[in-house]
Design an enzyme around this catalytic site. Sequence first.
Site, PDB file in Angstrom:
ATOM      1  N   GLU A  68      98.419  97.928  98.142  1.00  0.00           N
ATOM      2  CA  GLU A  68      98.825  97.815  99.540  1.00  0.00           C
ATOM      3  C   GLU A  68     100.195  97.174  99.707  1.00  0.00           C
ATOM      4  OE1 GLU A  68      95.786  97.060  98.450  1.00  0.00           O
ATOM      5  OE2 GLU A  68      94.532  98.545  99.461  1.00  0.00           O
ATOM      6  N   HIS A 137      85.925  94.941 105.925  1.00  0.00           N
ATOM      7  CA  HIS A 137      85.863  96.325 106.387  1.00  0.00           C
ATOM      8  C   HIS A 137      85.420  96.368 107.848  1.00  0.00           C
ATOM      9  CE1 HIS A 137      85.468  96.354 102.039  1.00  0.00           C
ATOM     10  NE2 HIS A 137      85.796  97.620 102.006  1.00  0.00           N
TER      11      HIS A 137
END
Lengths: 332, 394
Positions: A68, A137
């Site tokens: 990322e 999440h």
Amino acid sequence: MPRTPMMIEKGLTLVDAINEALYQELERDPRVVLLGEDVGLNGGVFRVTEGLQKVFGADRVVDTPLAESGIMGTAIGLAMAGMRPIPEIQFEGFLGPAYDQLCNHAARYRTRTRGAVTIPLTVRVPWGGGIHAPELHSDSPEAIYAHTPGLKVVCPSTPSDAKGLLLSAIRDPDPVVFFEPKRVYRSYREQVPEGDYTIPIGQAKVVQEGSDITVITWGANVFQCLEALDKLPDDVSVELIDLRTIYPIDTDTIIQSVQKTGRCVVVQEAPKTLGMASELATIIQEHCFLYLKAPVQRVAGFDTVMPYYKLELDYLPDAKRIVETIGLTMAY
Amino acid sequence: MTQAHAPTPAPSPAKPDSPRAASRRRMAEQLPDATLIKWLRDMFLIREFENRTAQAYQQARIGGFCHLYTGQEAVAVGTINALQPDDPIVHAYRDHGHALARGMDPRACMAEMFGRASGCAKGKGGSMHMFDKPHWFFGGHGIVGAQTPLGTGLAFAAKYECEVLGKSLPNPGVLDGQPPKKKVALAFLGDGALNQGALHEAMNLAGLYSIPVIYIVENNGYSMGTAIHRGTTMAHDLMAKARAYGIEGRVIDGFDVMELYDHFKPLVDACREEQRPAFVDLKTYRYLGHSMSDPQKYRTKDEVDQFKAKDSIDCMAAYLMGERVDAAGKPSLSQDQFQEMQEEVRALVRDSVEFAENSPVPDPAELYSDVFVNPQPNLSPTAEYVKGARNPLL
């Protein structure tokens, strides 16, 4: 991707609308590049970029390594050179590894270079809970990024708003974090204008007008608020505001509404302490003090880590809590 | 833009660094029958456990995300059995198999996935967050690569206890109250994590300070949907990454559990003795998708079948029931015994599902337990609501 007969008949989901916006902007502007983990061949973790690599090629819909920080940093570099990169970070929790690049570079470059370098970056991030996913999440970190000077933060709740806001975000000269409520991804359909249109960043939407109390929310919680409104007694007139843009905050719409109603409840998924609701309550007391008939109330998640799915609905604000809080505020 | 490295063909059975044709399985073969049969049983347990997990997930009895280990069983069993029981382990999110191989009660593992209070993390962590501290299993982790520095830290602590505290104190026992001893930590990662900064920062530190941690790349060929050569440089020679940090690297085949052990055990022993790091490219393959919602557009069925043909459980069973015989020519495991073992494991897994199903969901009060060591409800506005009503405890 072009609309299917089903989409034409029943409307678009949030996923469809974002895909359409990306498709149209890739077609319109050759500077637009999508990049992220599995966004190409696999169509993205939530299939939001489905089909785009096939149409626009692997040079413009780029499958990246699983990294990322590298994705975000490279996207920022592309933006510095005048491109219009749209990185996808698969889940809001995965912004962690990219935080340094996003907050210490993208957010600050314009100021750091005294206006010489701008970062026209749109970071797409699936956001929020309600899909039975665990922590990292299901989190709602919008306040962290709204608190970072130099970033704009958007969180649409409907397919139409998502398309118009995403097109605005991509064309915006500054970095925009575009949070997409996962809970809404495929749970709601509506007719979405087919052509090119934008919805200005920084403009809240009055979903329903009312005179007794203002309810402010954003993202998936708009739907819990609508459910709550259905359950309220008919004599309570609620003005429901969908913030749509988290930052810059549309203070005018909020102030006008609360000056009219004199009461306000803010609903957010994020933990209660120092969330956006805290900021909104402060803005309201600064501008509406003499209009207020009751303290501004917050319906929020708790100051805890987002729990796994069996406790998820105990954590997330629901219609019942919203109804109760509206009742307490009305009766104050 | 084309990639600088020409795509290599689809993953194929690996060649280990030093094949020892003649003395193959030398070490593992010398282990007692019971040990090898236990390995077979553990691999079968993981396989069966994952089958049942998939079933429960498809029936929506398990929520969230779920990453199955099917196909990779030999890796967890072969590596973890080369350890001491108190060597620390960290892992990523495909973690059920490791937890079971380390000795976690299948009931606690299954109940965790069902989100029940009897789960290993009180039903608050789920599939990706298996923790079992008594077994020195420091968890599954949901952020790719982020666990690797933690493994480095656990190894650092063990070395510190030995080399620094051990010299000045008779029995410091900073970690578990036991006398200091030489330990090795295992930091499992997937091939996708090779590209994360955290791994490289951790390896540099481990190389610099000679920290006894082994980075095990469970190289199943794909980071989610991205084939390894599409996601990382030097995919054909991952050792290059370890060499850059002065860390010894090895390629090990992850299908034959005994061969894996033969290559891995000496490495663990060396790292323990010499208190240094290592890096292992462990070639394996997952039969199922990255998660339960993976369209698997990135590979062919033929490729999957090619790997299934050398299935670790089949191979081990064939060895124990055929090739491995005593002086009288009797195989170590009879057909009946194997049958019995399968029945035992199936019953155990069925029991874990029943246990999970019948366990209570966590009390909503658990929402704000364990956020801090000392709960301070009066200072926190978190505890207002339980089940949508004001918390009667306050």
